[in-house]
Scaffold this motif. Sequence first.
Motif: not given
Length: 710
Positions: A585-601, A609-614
């Motif tokens: 889920a993190a690799r494919q679609w989960l929004p919480a598994a993204r890098c905020n490239t502006t902040a580098g975090r 996030s867990q609810v979205q996976v379920v």
Amino acid sequence: MRLPSSLNIRRAGVVFAISLVLCILFYLLASDATKHGSIKCNCSHKNLWEGEVLLFSRRKTTCLPRQSLDQVHYPQQGSMFGNLFVQLDCPSLTKQGIYQSTVSSYVPSTLFPLSRIAGRERQLGSSNGLAATLTLLVGILSTCDAIKQRMAARTTWMRFAAPEGAAWKAVFLLGSQCQNHLQREQEKFGDLHFLPVEESYYTLTPKVLGFFEYAERVGAQYALKTDDDTFVFVDRILAELERMPEACLYWGGSEKLPELHQYRGSGIDVPLNKWYISEDDFNVLAGTRYMAGGAYVLSKDLVRKVNENVRWLDLPRNLPEDAVVGRLLGSAEYAACHCSDTRVLKHITDFQGAQLFHPSVYPCERADISRRVLSIHGMKNTNHAYEVFRYATQPHELECSVGERVYSGFSAAKFWGRALPRESLAINPIEKTSHLHQRLRSLKPDPWRRRNDFVPYDAPAAAAGPPTAERTPAGNASGPELVPLRAVLRGAAGEGRPGGRGRVPLPWCVRLLWISQAMEILARLSRMRTLLCDIDLNSFFVEPRTAELRLDRGFLPVRYANDTRHHGGSFCFRDAQCHACFGGAARQWLPAARCNTTAGRCVGFDAASQVQVVLNSVIGPLAVPGWSKIGRERSKSGQRDFELEIESMKDRFVSFDHRGPPTAADALTQNASLMIQDAVRGAECRDCIRRSVPSLVQALESLMGKPPGS
């Protein structure tokens, strides 16, 4: 049975006699060595007053030489001095006639005198200035909020007095964004050096390159790069530099990156590692030899070469700074100028097969090591710095009486002369994270087998164990009686269990009941601040007697805090570095598994996030299109549209703003659970469940291969 011949009997007698003589000889020599206070090995004894006597070894490994300065310059040899293994690989010190300092004149110090404390002006960071004869400039990587680490350095090793005639200065390297709120600190100490770079782990390379430009500008004879979690015995380094080359010196603890064909499986290919290098960027650094970034020294000419080469060699800024310096110098300069020295401790968690500050390492052993080394890296706990400072400045016992030491066997015993408990052995963070990453990607257990080791998600800590640890099966009789939810859904779709057993009637009310129970479980997990990083459809089971939904704890439970998401705030420059939970889920679609490239975090994971996976992997298969009409009477006036309510709940989680605190996600999860529970309490749903459960229980027993009612 074939009887032995007389010739074989005579041969056996001769072998026995020789063995007996050797055993007696071994005993006599061992007794003689023990009389004179020897250090015992399985493979040898060494008298303190005469040479080493080699005996027969039970292992192929041999003991390391002890107190042998003749051995320290030989490649892959070295010698033990007290509790420290000393080995130098320094071509520039062994080539006669090239430099004034040669192997005949340079003998490494293996036990340093107690360090002297400089006067008050040195403690305030104002002495030595930037004179034209500055011997050593020390650049210390730091961050805006690392005031505790900076004060530990100022009150410990930065107070050491330099040898007569040597001048040195230390500066903390910080991004320019720190300048405003560190103004008072700068006015008081004057040792902060601000550089025009962002504050991030992945901007360390521009910081270090900016430091080398500064070192060349002020004319320092040597430049030492270090970190604010490194204890630097600057007085010892200055004393050793007096007997080392003035040019062509690259001194530290050596490392080597894998070759290009070794990238896969090396550990640095794992995005979750802090030292991750992408495959594209790795092409630039493959096979590079360099000195580890905890502490290393460059002579003036090599500083100039780094500054020249950086102008034409364009390297990504996110690459590791120490490897970049090795790459900028090049393989020819490394071969000619490197000096790899084990007295430069690369990290306290991986020192001679053990963790240096683990309680199993005796204080007298740490005191002995602290009197022999040049730097110690990895002191995140500043109390360790103060402990080492006491060892360096006050007399301590260096000889440990811990019983008989046997220097053989595995690496830890080879260096420490005694068995160390498993928990005190060295930790390799790259290997540890790589193992976690592989489990996140590859865990796809067969739920029918997994039920045999079922562990409830809310199992007590004794059964659950620490996060990421191997789980402990509950061992209760009810475990094997569970039915995987995946198998139930296949039965509802008419597929049954492999082998042809079981079709499962799954009316709307049972689906709604299980959605409610799943959400109630997730709400409880949010109250526990727990994420199950491998949660998916295989994690859920059904109790056949009660038709109750159950959740297995899984293999990767982690926790998060009220104000900090799991993996939130971790430095990143690619999304893959943020995939620390929920696998596919993190690799494919989960929004919480993204890098905020502006902040580098990384955004990080919370209850939402867990609810979205379920919702995607478990509730999605339950709430198939038209599910609320399966087995339901025709629509009546006032009848609730449960399908619409579930879709509305999904929308709230999809649009959830992860910029808020994790407590907001907890509240959303718990409110959603209460809403679904309210739907199940309705009379229509309760009547449907009462009618449906008997036939459902029979179907579940059929799936398990049992006759109905057994």
